[in-house]
Design an enzyme around this catalytic site. Structure first.
Site, PDB file in Angstrom:
ATOM      1  N   ASP A  99       0.854  -1.183   0.000  1.00  0.00           N
ATOM      2  CA  ASP A  99       0.000   0.000   0.000  1.00  0.00           C
ATOM      3  C   ASP A  99       0.898   1.244   0.000  1.00  0.00           C
ATOM      4  OD1 ASP A  99      -3.253   0.064   1.431  1.00  0.00           O
ATOM      5  OD2 ASP A  99      -2.233   1.749   0.425  1.00  0.00           O
ATOM      6  N   ASP A 206      -2.885   4.786  -2.209  1.00  0.00           N
ATOM      7  CA  ASP A 206      -3.887   5.401  -1.348  1.00  0.00           C
ATOM      8  C   ASP A 206      -4.259   6.804  -1.845  1.00  0.00           C
ATOM      9  OD1 ASP A 206      -5.247   5.118   1.284  1.00  0.00           O
ATOM     10  OD2 ASP A 206      -4.132   6.958   1.717  1.00  0.00           O
ATOM     11  N   GLU A 275      -6.302   4.137  -5.677  1.00  0.00           N
ATOM     12  CA  GLU A 275      -7.582   4.394  -5.006  1.00  0.00           C
ATOM     13  C   GLU A 275      -8.042   5.768  -5.455  1.00  0.00           C
ATOM     14  OE1 GLU A 275      -7.679   5.405  -0.932  1.00  0.00           O
ATOM     15  OE2 GLU A 275      -9.640   4.535  -0.614  1.00  0.00           O
ATOM     16  N   HIS A 348     -11.221  -2.593   3.589  1.00  0.00           N
ATOM     17  CA  HIS A 348     -11.054  -2.276   5.018  1.00  0.00           C
ATOM     18  C   HIS A 348     -11.737  -0.976   5.428  1.00  0.00           C
ATOM     19  CE1 HIS A 348      -8.176   0.107   2.897  1.00  0.00           C
ATOM     20  NE2 HIS A 348      -7.959   0.809   3.973  1.00  0.00           N
ATOM     21  N   ASP A 349     -12.289  -0.253   4.436  1.00  0.00           N
ATOM     22  CA  ASP A 349     -12.990   1.002   4.734  1.00  0.00           C
ATOM     23  C   ASP A 349     -14.500   0.858   4.636  1.00  0.00           C
ATOM     24  OD1 ASP A 349     -10.586   2.949   2.851  1.00  0.00           O
ATOM     25  OD2 ASP A 349     -10.619   2.477   4.994  1.00  0.00           O
TER      26      ASP A 349
HETATM   27  O1  TEU Z   1      -9.262   5.892   2.202  1.00  0.00           O
HETATM   28  C1  TEU Z   1      -9.662   7.031   1.487  1.00  0.00           C
HETATM   29  C2  TEU Z   1     -11.035   7.415   1.861  1.00  0.00           C
HETATM   30  O2  TEU Z   1     -11.654   8.237   1.227  1.00  0.00           O
HETATM   31  C3  TEU Z   1     -11.620   6.793   3.068  1.00  0.00           C
HETATM   32  O3  TEU Z   1     -11.930   7.850   3.916  1.00  0.00           O
HETATM   33  C4  TEU Z   1     -12.849   6.005   2.651  1.00  0.00           C
HETATM   34  O4  TEU Z   1     -13.266   6.382   1.378  1.00  0.00           O
HETATM   35  C5  TEU Z   1     -13.984   6.311   3.574  1.00  0.00           C
HETATM   36  O5  TEU Z   1     -13.503   6.072   4.866  1.00  0.00           O
HETATM   37  C6  TEU Z   1     -15.173   5.404   3.231  1.00  0.00           C
HETATM   38  O6  TEU Z   1     -16.005   5.340   4.344  1.00  0.00           O
HETATM   39  C7  TEU Z   1      -7.855   5.681   2.242  1.00  0.00           C
HETATM   40  C8  TEU Z   1      -7.598   4.436   3.070  1.00  0.00           C
HETATM   41  O7  TEU Z   1      -8.204   3.315   2.426  1.00  0.00           O
HETATM   42  C9  TEU Z   1      -8.190   4.673   4.434  1.00  0.00           C
HETATM   43  O8  TEU Z   1      -8.094   3.497   5.235  1.00  0.00           O
HETATM   44  C10 TEU Z   1      -7.415   5.811   5.085  1.00  0.00           C
HETATM   45  O9  TEU Z   1      -8.022   6.110   6.327  1.00  0.00           O
HETATM   46  C11 TEU Z   1      -7.449   7.061   4.189  1.00  0.00           C
HETATM   47  O10 TEU Z   1      -7.197   6.805   2.820  1.00  0.00           O
HETATM   48  C12 TEU Z   1      -6.342   8.023   4.633  1.00  0.00           C
HETATM   49  O11 TEU Z   1      -5.097   7.425   4.340  1.00  0.00           O
END
Ligand code: TEU
Ligand code: CA
Length: 587
Positions: A99, A206, A275, A348-349
């Protein structure tokens, strides 16, 4: 790139290391744990493992706040453990993608520490702005502007050492890097080459579509005093969303093309996936068109917001499976000419998809809907991403109290919306957290029915960092890997289909009108073969109409019930969550 690069019939498995497998009893997953589970992953049949960050980090945002890109955080192990994981994975034909988090660093990174000194060469490596007393961010007429952080509060934090504010679109411990500065880009590319030379096989990048910020001719951000660019209106929480001004900014393509040249040209066998919040299906085609030399594929979020209001992820809105397929179809149609798609429903989000868009209230409903959603994931055109536990039909956590949550996004949102502003009641916010909180995806992987689901030892001296889901006694890998009717076996068969059937890997996508907004249907066609996928994404019987009325004959490739086509012909309806893929005659 060749017309069919290696990843065009590959399947990627996302590992959240913190929750995957603990081997030293500290309640956190670690690299040795991943190595110990490589045979499970090889048996599942996936080709690539994407690891969420394991670099040195204060763990403010679970590793998405990096303080040293060239070291492994002791929580996960050492660089030697990483080298061992790489060697053992490669022995099994598994690639490892790491990542890359370079829109921001941790505030404990040496670059940020140095940047606090205006005379240091790193002074311009972040977004610094002067402070004017009485115009603090979050107050009317705030300076620099009214931007809010994704994680609540202002996107500007005051740094007393420097006497200025710095931009952080995420937590205040995640300051945004200034990609306008070529020295920043050089340092990122050097680090990327260091890891690729070490043997990793690519990167998931990311929020890579936030790195180019819109500024006016004088370098001012929207809404700043004197800026020609106006800020967006302020939302109910007193801030405006920076995303529209940062997503897909004016130098997006330039930066990605430069990165490709400086890092990936001359290498092969790698994978890059960005992403991409704020990116439309049309822009996806351009960025992933190999002719433009940018990224191999992107994660788009248009389909993942189908049940949420545009203003807030915490507030749901009515949606139908037809709406979901419309979003997926936009991406499928956009890549019909050029470019590629990632396919995902879980990460994971996001909350667990079987709880969000399926049915986790009964064993039959859960297994059947998890398989229906697996068909939705695996039968489109693109590269599928299976999130750890999705192959088992793991569900949301169903937490009932705030102290069970660990994610700063959720905890901040509760405090801000319930205690600070009162724009939500505790009950509605706890319901929102239970539905959409990121911790739903972060409870420990369920390996068996022992005390901590095999995630850590039953006699571990400490509890896991987050509670194991009590339903691990019914939902776990040990019970599923040898059961031909399990969710695991269904995913395994679909992964095999991606590898063996060129129609699944490369066939053209066409949506099929079902005349029913709960039934999704589409075909994939290549040469003289067509595969039809039909999914009733609903807990109730549904009668198809439209093109499905004249149900074509064909060979069932895979189905989540005994005789779906037979039932459809005799009853004229699809059962709850009924789904299948069948070989049909070309239209
Ligand atoms: O996520 C980007 C992001 O926009 C997240 O806030 C996600 O879309 C949102 O939480 C959906 O509910 C990336 C990573 O995947 C995330 O884990 C990190 O917290 C974020 O960037 C900051 O690095
Ligand atoms: Ca551990």
């Amino acid at each position: 790139a060749s017309p069919n690069p290696w990843w065009s019939n590959a399947v990627v498995y996302q590992i959240y290391p913190r929750s995957f497998q603990d081997t030293n009893g500290d309640g956190f997953g670690d690299l040795k744990g991943i190595t110990s589970r490589l045979d499970y992953l090889a048996d599942l049949g996936v080709d690539v493992l994407w690891l969420s960050p394991v670099y040195r980090s204060p763990q403010d945002d679970n590793g998405y706040d990096i303080s040293d890109y060239r070291d492994i955080d002791p929580l996960f192990g050492t660089l030697d453990d990483m080298d061992e994981l790489l060697a053992e994975a490669h022995k099994r034909g598994l690639k490892i993608v790491m990542d890359l988090v370079v829109n921001h660093t941790s505030d404990e990174h040496a670059w940020f520490e140095a940047s606090k000194d205006k005379d240091d060469p790193h002074a311009d490596w972040y977004w610094w702005r002067p402070a004017r007393p009485g115009h603090e961010p979050g107050t009317p007429g705030a300076e620099p502007n009214q931007w809010g952080s994704y994680f609540g509060g202002s996107a500007w934090e005051y740094c007393p050492e420097r006497g200025e504010y710095y931009l952080h679109q995420f937590s205040k411990k995640q300051p945004d890097l200034n990609w306008e500065n070529p020295a920043v880009r050089r340092a990122v590319y050097d680090m990327m080459n260091w890891w690729l030379d070490r043997g990793i096989d690519g990167f998931r990048m990311d929020v890579i579509t936030l790195i180019s910020k819109r500024t006016d001719a004088n370098g001012r951000l929207p809404g700043e005093t004197g800026s020609e660019l106006q800020d967006l209106p302020v939302g109910e929480e007193g801030y405006s969303n920076p995303n529209p001004f940062c997503a897909d900014g004016p130098r997006q393509d330039e930066f990605l093309a430069e990165m490709r040249r400086e890092v990936f040209d001359g290498r092969d066998g790698f994978l890059t996936v960005g992403e991409a919040p704020g990116i439309t299906a049309e822009r996806n085609e351009h960025i992933t068109d190999p002719a433009n030399g940018e990224l191999d594929m992107l994660f788009l979020f248009e389909h993942m917001g189908v049940d949420q209001t545009p203003e807030s992820k915490w507030d749901d809105k009515p949606w139908t499976p037809a709406d979901l397929e419309t979003k997926l179809a936009e991406q499928q149609d956009a890549i019909a000419r050029h470019g590629w798609a990632s396919l995902f429903l879980d990460n994971h989000d996001q909350p667990r998809v079987v709880s969000r868009w399926g049915d986790d209230t009964s064993k039959t409903g859960r297994i059947r809907s998890a398989k229906a959603l697996a068909l939705l994931l695996h039968m489109h055109r693109g590269t599928p991403y299976v999130y750890q536990g999705e192959e088992l039909g793991m569900t949301n956590a169903h937490f009932t109290s705030l102290d069970q949550y660990r994610d700063l996004e959720s905890i901040n949102a509760y405090h801000q919306r319930v205690e600070e502003t009162g724009i939500r009641t505790s009950e509605t916010m706890m319901r929102s957290l239970a539905r959409y909180g990121r911790d739903n995806a972060r409870t420990p992987m369920q390996w068996d029915d022992s005390t901590y689901a095999g995630f850590t030892m039953p006699d571990a001296p400490v509890e896991p960092w987050i509670a194991v889901n009590p339903n691990h006694t019914e939902i776990n890998a040990a019970d599923e890997i040898d059961d031909p009717d399990s969710v695991y076996s269904f995913h395994k068969r679909l992964i095999a289909l991606r590898h063996t059937d060129p129609v699944v890997a490369a066939g053209d996508y066409r949506r099929v009108e079902t005349g029913n907004d709960r039934i999704i249907a589409f075909t994939r066609t290549l040469d003289e073969r067509t595969i039809l996928t039909v999914i009733n994404l609903s807990p109730t019987q549904a009668a198809p109409a439209g093109e499905l009325e004249t149900m074509p004959d064909g060979t069932i490739l895979i189905a989540n019930t005994d005789d779906p086509v037979g039932n459809l012909k005799t009853t004229g309806t699809l059962g709850p969550w009924e789904a299948f893929a069948m070989e049909t005659d070309p239209e």
